[in-house]
Design a protein around this motif. Sequence first.
Motif, short mmCIF file in Angstrom:
data_model
loop_
_atom_site.label_atom_id
_atom_site.label_comp_id
_atom_site.label_asym_id
_atom_site.label_seq_id
_atom_site.Cartn_x
_atom_site.Cartn_y
_atom_site.Cartn_z
N LEU A 192 32.93 27.62 32.90
CA LEU A 192 32.61 27.73 34.27
C LEU A 192 34.21 27.73 35.26
O LEU A 192 34.09 28.21 36.26
CB LEU A 192 31.79 26.37 34.84
CG LEU A 192 30.38 26.55 34.50
CD1 LEU A 192 29.73 25.26 34.89
CD2 LEU A 192 29.75 27.93 34.72
N TRP A 193 34.99 27.16 34.68
CA TRP A 193 36.40 27.20 35.43
C TRP A 193 37.05 28.62 35.69
O TRP A 193 37.44 29.08 36.45
CB TRP A 193 37.36 26.41 34.71
CG TRP A 193 37.93 26.91 33.46
CD1 TRP A 193 37.33 26.49 32.37
CD2 TRP A 193 38.87 27.67 33.32
NE1 TRP A 193 37.88 27.04 31.11
CE2 TRP A 193 39.05 27.84 31.90
CE3 TRP A 193 39.82 28.25 33.98
CZ2 TRP A 193 39.99 28.68 31.11
CZ3 TRP A 193 40.87 29.05 33.32
CH2 TRP A 193 40.86 29.22 31.98
N VAL A 194 36.39 29.32 34.61
CA VAL A 194 36.93 31.06 34.67
C VAL A 194 36.16 31.35 35.80
O VAL A 194 36.72 32.27 36.50
CB VAL A 194 36.64 31.54 33.32
CG1 VAL A 194 36.86 33.04 33.43
CG2 VAL A 194 37.46 30.95 32.16
N VAL A 195 34.79 31.38 35.93
CA VAL A 195 34.04 31.84 37.03
C VAL A 195 34.58 31.40 38.49
O VAL A 195 34.75 32.05 39.27
CB VAL A 195 32.68 31.23 36.88
CG1 VAL A 195 31.68 31.73 38.18
CG2 VAL A 195 32.00 31.65 35.61
N ALA A 196 34.92 30.01 38.58
CA ALA A 196 35.40 29.40 39.80
C ALA A 196 36.82 30.18 40.09
O ALA A 196 37.37 30.55 41.18
CB ALA A 196 35.73 28.09 39.90
N ASN A 197 37.51 30.34 39.17
CA ASN A 197 38.87 30.98 39.23
C ASN A 197 38.85 32.36 39.73
O ASN A 197 39.61 32.65 40.84
CB ASN A 197 39.73 31.05 37.83
CG ASN A 197 41.08 31.47 38.07
OD1 ASN A 197 41.83 31.87 37.06
ND2 ASN A 197 41.61 31.65 38.97
N LEU A 250 46.95 34.65 38.03
CA LEU A 250 46.32 36.00 37.97
C LEU A 250 44.94 36.57 38.08
O LEU A 250 44.54 37.47 38.85
CB LEU A 250 46.92 36.62 36.70
CG LEU A 250 48.52 36.70 36.39
CD1 LEU A 250 48.59 37.26 34.83
CD2 LEU A 250 48.98 37.94 37.13
N GLY A 251 44.06 35.67 37.64
CA GLY A 251 42.69 35.73 37.90
C GLY A 251 42.50 35.56 39.50
O GLY A 251 41.54 36.17 39.85
N PHE A 252 42.96 34.70 39.95
CA PHE A 252 42.95 34.74 41.70
C PHE A 252 42.99 36.15 42.31
O PHE A 252 42.34 36.81 43.05
CB PHE A 252 43.76 33.65 42.40
CG PHE A 252 43.60 33.73 43.69
CD1 PHE A 252 42.52 33.28 44.50
CD2 PHE A 252 44.59 34.01 44.68
CE1 PHE A 252 42.39 33.32 45.93
CE2 PHE A 252 44.52 34.35 45.86
CZ PHE A 252 43.45 33.90 46.57
N PHE A 253 44.34 36.65 41.91
CA PHE A 253 44.60 37.83 42.39
C PHE A 253 43.87 38.93 41.85
O PHE A 253 43.43 40.09 42.72
CB PHE A 253 46.20 38.37 42.23
CG PHE A 253 46.98 37.49 43.23
CD1 PHE A 253 47.07 37.78 44.59
CD2 PHE A 253 47.61 36.27 42.86
CE1 PHE A 253 48.01 36.97 45.51
CE2 PHE A 253 48.59 35.54 43.59
CZ PHE A 253 48.57 36.00 44.97
N ALA A 254 43.29 38.88 40.51
CA ALA A 254 42.54 40.11 40.25
C ALA A 254 41.05 39.92 40.94
O ALA A 254 40.48 41.03 41.03
CB ALA A 254 42.30 39.93 38.71
N GLY A 255 40.71 38.73 41.07
CA GLY A 255 39.40 38.42 41.91
C GLY A 255 39.50 39.14 43.34
O GLY A 255 38.51 39.81 43.66
N ILE A 256 40.64 39.19 43.93
CA ILE A 256 40.69 39.80 45.20
C ILE A 256 40.48 41.52 45.11
O ILE A 256 39.67 41.95 45.69
CB ILE A 256 42.12 39.63 45.92
CG1 ILE A 256 42.12 37.93 46.44
CG2 ILE A 256 42.29 40.39 47.11
CD1 ILE A 256 43.60 37.78 46.97
N VAL A 257 40.89 42.11 43.97
CA VAL A 257 40.80 43.40 43.66
C VAL A 257 39.29 43.67 43.52
O VAL A 257 38.78 44.51 43.82
CB VAL A 257 41.83 43.71 42.54
CG1 VAL A 257 41.50 45.41 42.19
CG2 VAL A 257 43.09 43.82 42.93
N ILE A 258 38.81 42.83 42.51
CA ILE A 258 37.34 42.88 42.05
C ILE A 258 36.37 42.98 43.18
O ILE A 258 35.53 43.83 43.53
CB ILE A 258 37.19 41.63 41.10
CG1 ILE A 258 37.78 42.15 39.77
CG2 ILE A 258 35.73 41.78 40.82
CD1 ILE A 258 37.98 40.86 38.82
N GLY A 259 36.54 41.80 44.26
CA GLY A 259 35.84 41.77 45.46
C GLY A 259 35.90 43.23 46.37
O GLY A 259 35.07 43.56 46.66
N LEU A 260 37.23 43.38 46.38
CA LEU A 260 37.58 44.60 47.33
C LEU A 260 36.53 45.78 46.85
O LEU A 260 35.98 46.57 47.50
CB LEU A 260 39.01 44.92 47.34
CG LEU A 260 39.49 46.07 48.04
CD1 LEU A 260 39.39 45.53 49.66
CD2 LEU A 260 40.85 46.30 47.86
#
Length: 279
Positions: free
Chosen positions: A86-91, A152-162
């Motif tokens: 679940l921490w991966v999901v939150a990240n 890296l997971g946080f910044f990858a998440g920004i790209v994913i959401g974009l």
Amino acid sequence: MAQPDNTSRSRAFHGPAFGWGAGIGSLGGLIGLGGAEFRLPVLAAIFRFKMLDAIIINLMVSLVTVIFAFLFRIGMTGIAELLPYLWVVANILSGSLIGSWMGVHFATRVNERLLTQVVVVFLVFLSAVLIGHEFIFSGLGLDIPLPVAVVLGFFAGIVIGLFSSMLGVAGGELIIPTILLLYGLDIKVAGSLSLAISIPTILMGLSRYRARQTFGELQQFGGFIGWMAAGSILGALIGALLMVYTPSTALHVLLGIILLISAWKLAMVKLRTPRKAGR
């Protein structure tokens, strides 16, 4: 197939909408995606929706598909195997919500042709990733220190959401490789975690589109959207049932080829026809 441009005409598209929804939902359910990357070309090139309308409809149907795909998958595999991650999901989600908020701003400000070009390039990119999946991701994940993986997971998440809100996709086609690369998890676990991340990401995108009052013209297509969503639910169930019997390598190549054909079809219809083809 002409675009349904009023409520009475849209009823004639309920059957095709259900059929396409079921087929696309099955493809997406096989690898833990919402099927949006396959659905978007269908909405734009076959049903002839304007690209922005197709993106919003895609997000609506994707939300329903992803929710049911997630429920079906955990019904098959159990929720217990996901709890340690679940921490991966939150990240990743911490970044994807920000990216989803930003993507709507871009999608509502560019013209139809540029938005279509972005979608076509994105589909070709995804096709290459899927076809070369075994070569690209063999031996992964990478041995990345946990603090670095989190950043890296946080910044990858920004790209994913974009890309999620800008292109109307659930984001799984980017989330799954991210999880494989950064955290080294099994692809089937990654597929389930991807669905869990996609649900709030899509909700953020839809809430932003609604705040910009882009839903008004789509009200007349409520039946069309409902039938496509219903077909997608059936397809998600079929995909979840077939998941355990389908070789991963063959599946990725097949889906990559389908995406490449979809990108070509979309480019032929939307980029080489007069603008009057849109609504």
